[in-house]
Design a protein around this motif. Structure first.
Motif, PDB file in Angstrom:
ATOM      1  N   ILE A   1       0.842  -1.203   0.000  1.00  0.00           N
ATOM      2  CA  ILE A   1       0.000   0.000   0.000  1.00  0.00           C
ATOM      3  C   ILE A   1       0.873   1.247   0.000  1.00  0.00           C
ATOM      4  O   ILE A   1       0.627   2.186  -0.766  1.00  0.00           O
ATOM      5  CB  ILE A   1      -0.937   0.006   1.227  1.00  0.00           C
ATOM      6  N   VAL A   2       1.895   1.254   0.839  1.00  0.00           N
ATOM      7  CA  VAL A   2       2.786   2.420   0.925  1.00  0.00           C
ATOM      8  C   VAL A   2       3.438   2.697  -0.427  1.00  0.00           C
ATOM      9  O   VAL A   2       3.646   3.857  -0.801  1.00  0.00           O
ATOM     10  CB  VAL A   2       3.859   2.203   2.009  1.00  0.00           C
ATOM     11  N   SER A   3       3.739   1.647  -1.169  1.00  0.00           N
ATOM     12  CA  SER A   3       4.434   1.823  -2.454  1.00  0.00           C
ATOM     13  C   SER A   3       3.608   2.610  -3.463  1.00  0.00           C
ATOM     14  O   SER A   3       4.154   3.134  -4.442  1.00  0.00           O
ATOM     15  CB  SER A   3       4.799   0.449  -3.044  1.00  0.00           C
ATOM     16  N   TYR A   4       2.302   2.705  -3.262  1.00  0.00           N
ATOM     17  CA  TYR A   4       1.449   3.466  -4.176  1.00  0.00           C
ATOM     18  C   TYR A   4       1.573   4.979  -3.962  1.00  0.00           C
ATOM     19  O   TYR A   4       1.126   5.758  -4.808  1.00  0.00           O
ATOM     20  CB  TYR A   4      -0.007   3.052  -4.014  1.00  0.00           C
ATOM     21  N   PHE A   5       2.157   5.380  -2.830  1.00  0.00           N
ATOM     22  CA  PHE A   5       2.281   6.807  -2.531  1.00  0.00           C
ATOM     23  C   PHE A   5       3.688   7.289  -2.882  1.00  0.00           C
ATOM     24  O   PHE A   5       4.659   6.930  -2.214  1.00  0.00           O
ATOM     25  CB  PHE A   5       1.973   7.059  -1.053  1.00  0.00           C
ATOM     26  N   ASP A   6       3.785   8.076  -3.918  1.00  0.00           N
ATOM     27  CA  ASP A   6       5.092   8.527  -4.403  1.00  0.00           C
ATOM     28  C   ASP A   6       5.809   9.417  -3.404  1.00  0.00           C
ATOM     29  O   ASP A   6       7.039   9.572  -3.480  1.00  0.00           O
ATOM     30  CB  ASP A   6       4.926   9.290  -5.725  1.00  0.00           C
ATOM     31  N   SER A   7       5.077  10.026  -2.496  1.00  0.00           N
ATOM     32  CA  SER A   7       5.700  10.964  -1.553  1.00  0.00           C
ATOM     33  C   SER A   7       6.256  10.271  -0.308  1.00  0.00           C
ATOM     34  O   SER A   7       6.817  10.932   0.566  1.00  0.00           O
ATOM     35  CB  SER A   7       4.690  12.032  -1.125  1.00  0.00           C
ATOM     36  N   ILE A   8       6.112   8.935  -0.217  1.00  0.00           N
ATOM     37  CA  ILE A   8       6.624   8.202   0.949  1.00  0.00           C
ATOM     38  C   ILE A   8       7.809   7.343   0.540  1.00  0.00           C
ATOM     39  O   ILE A   8       7.734   6.562  -0.409  1.00  0.00           O
ATOM     40  CB  ILE A   8       5.545   7.303   1.577  1.00  0.00           C
TER      41      ILE A   8
ATOM     42  N   SER B   1      13.765  22.306  -3.772  1.00  0.00           N
ATOM     43  CA  SER B   1      13.843  22.573  -5.212  1.00  0.00           C
ATOM     44  C   SER B   1      12.461  22.626  -5.854  1.00  0.00           C
ATOM     45  O   SER B   1      12.257  23.316  -6.846  1.00  0.00           O
ATOM     46  CB  SER B   1      14.694  21.507  -5.899  1.00  0.00           C
ATOM     47  N   THR B   2      11.512  21.882  -5.295  1.00  0.00           N
ATOM     48  CA  THR B   2      10.146  21.861  -5.842  1.00  0.00           C
ATOM     49  C   THR B   2       9.126  22.440  -4.876  1.00  0.00           C
ATOM     50  O   THR B   2       7.951  22.553  -5.213  1.00  0.00           O
ATOM     51  CB  THR B   2       9.737  20.420  -6.189  1.00  0.00           C
ATOM     52  N   ASN B   3       9.595  22.747  -3.652  1.00  0.00           N
ATOM     53  CA  ASN B   3       8.715  23.275  -2.605  1.00  0.00           C
ATOM     54  C   ASN B   3       7.553  22.320  -2.306  1.00  0.00           C
ATOM     55  O   ASN B   3       6.414  22.743  -2.076  1.00  0.00           O
ATOM     56  CB  ASN B   3       8.163  24.653  -2.995  1.00  0.00           C
ATOM     57  N   THR B   4       7.864  21.028  -2.320  1.00  0.00           N
ATOM     58  CA  THR B   4       6.856  20.011  -2.003  1.00  0.00           C
ATOM     59  C   THR B   4       7.325  19.173  -0.822  1.00  0.00           C
ATOM     60  O   THR B   4       8.529  19.069  -0.552  1.00  0.00           O
ATOM     61  CB  THR B   4       6.603  19.086  -3.199  1.00  0.00           C
ATOM     62  N   ASN B   5       6.360  18.566  -0.136  1.00  0.00           N
ATOM     63  CA  ASN B   5       6.671  17.722   1.015  1.00  0.00           C
ATOM     64  C   ASN B   5       6.850  16.270   0.594  1.00  0.00           C
ATOM     65  O   ASN B   5       6.206  15.795  -0.342  1.00  0.00           O
ATOM     66  CB  ASN B   5       5.552  17.804   2.054  1.00  0.00           C
TER      67      ASN B   5
END
Length: 344
Positions: free
Chosen positions: A28-35, A72-76
């Motif tokens: 499940i975690v692998s589906y979230f690119d931000s984790i 660089s992208t101002n993203t979390n």
């Protein structure tokens, strides 16, 4: 704590990503690119610190969720860590717990990068930890599925829940006690529509636990309730392997099964592509619109829908449409008992 909100978040994940048990939180975690997920060992090696330093930094010997900023992208983005030295059941719960923090946006609600008792008040810590624990329990042990097993198993204990869902005793016992408290009120507790959707989605996994059958002649393992015939060789020498019989040993999700040729079918028992001409544009009905071949495997006598490898009907023993049209090759006669032991 808004239990209904947490439950809806869990169901959102189940409907989107999950269709089998035991549920794999890593997947499940692998589906979230931000984790980005890592073990304590990997984290310590990357930052050239000891694993004890990792435990002290995050004030946890179980796991952590660290919120970071990509300037660089101002993203979390988030780093999710787990202690690889814990049991696999405990690691699974830790990942589900940290995923709960992420899904419930606990970092955003506090503006804290790390959630621990040094950065939060005691009240905040208790509240967030309770929510994440509730999330993890319901994700790893969906109540509608656990209730279904409770209704269909001769014995239903916390140990059996632990065994089926591959979790440690604490969350298993929590579910066991709560389901027993519900009693006759379980129908009121669960939304019947959602419950049926979940049960249908997990139908194959449930069948693998409740309805495991082994043919003692050809060795084929299949999952059908109360079959009369083997779908591969058509013999009647079947052994049902129920969790009621094998517990407290273990459930083997990786069966050593005989491999026979089969046609890939979808949830409606229709071939994904025509087994003869390989046409991939399959339309409504039982036949290929290009060559006229059967695209649905049915019993030729009672019309029971059958699996993609079934040569015979498990209900009446008649040949299947795939077999009678020679889409499936002939059973080769492998004798699971051995030639001298076969009662035929």
């Amino acid at each position: 704590m808004d239990y209904d909100f947490i439950q809806r978040k869990v169901y959102d994940l189940i409907f989107t990503f999950i269709d089998s048990i035991p549920i794999d939180p890593f997947s499940i975690v692998s589906y979230f690119d931000s984790i980005f997920i890592c073990s304590y060992k990997e984290y310590s090696e990357y930052y050239n610190i000891s694993e004890d330093d990792v435990i002290r930094k995050f004030n946890s010997n179980e796991g952590f969720l660290l919120k970071c900023k990509d300037t660089s992208t101002n993203t979390n983005y988030y780093i999710m860590g787990y202690n690889q030295n814990k049991s696999k059941e405990r690691i699974r719960f830790t990942i589900a717990h940290e995923l709960g923090h992420f899904i419930l946006k606990h970092n955003d609600r506090t503006s804290k990068n790390i959630l621990n008792r040094y950065s939060l008040s005691d009240q905040e810590t208790q509240h967030f930890e309770t929510e994440a624990n509730h999330f993890a329990k319901h994700l790893l042990i969906p109540f509608p599925i656990a209730l279904y097993f409770k209704k269909h198993l001769n014995r239903f204990t916390a140990e059996i829940i632990s065994n089926i869902f591959n979790v440690n005793f604490e969350p298993a016992n929590y579910v066991f006690l709560n389901l027993n408290k519900l009693g006759d009120y379980s129908k009121k507790y669960f939304d019947s529509n959602i419950e049926q959707i979940i049960l249908k989605k997990f139908n194959k996994s449930i069948a693998k636990i409740l309805y495991k059958n082994r043919c003692l002649f050809c060795g084929h393992i299949f999952y059908v309730k109360d079959p009369k015939f083997c779908p591969i060789c058509g013999k009647t020498l079947l052994l049902r392997e129920s969790i009621d019989d094998i517990f407290p040993y273990f459930i083997n999700y990786e069966d050593d099964n005989m491999i026979y040729s089969k046609i890939e079918i979808n949830e409606n028992h229709k071939a994904v592509k025509c087994p003869k001409c390989e046409n991939e544009h399959i339309v409504e009905g039982d036949y290929c619109q290009i060559c006229g071949m059967h695209t649905v495997n049915r019993c030729t006598f009672c019309h029971e829908l059958l699996d993609g490898d079934a040569r015979y009907c498990h209900e009446c023993g008649a040949e299947s449409t795939f077999y009678i049209n020679r889409i499936l090759t002939n059973y080769e006669g492998y004798n699971y008992l051995g030639k001298d032991d076969a009662p035929f």
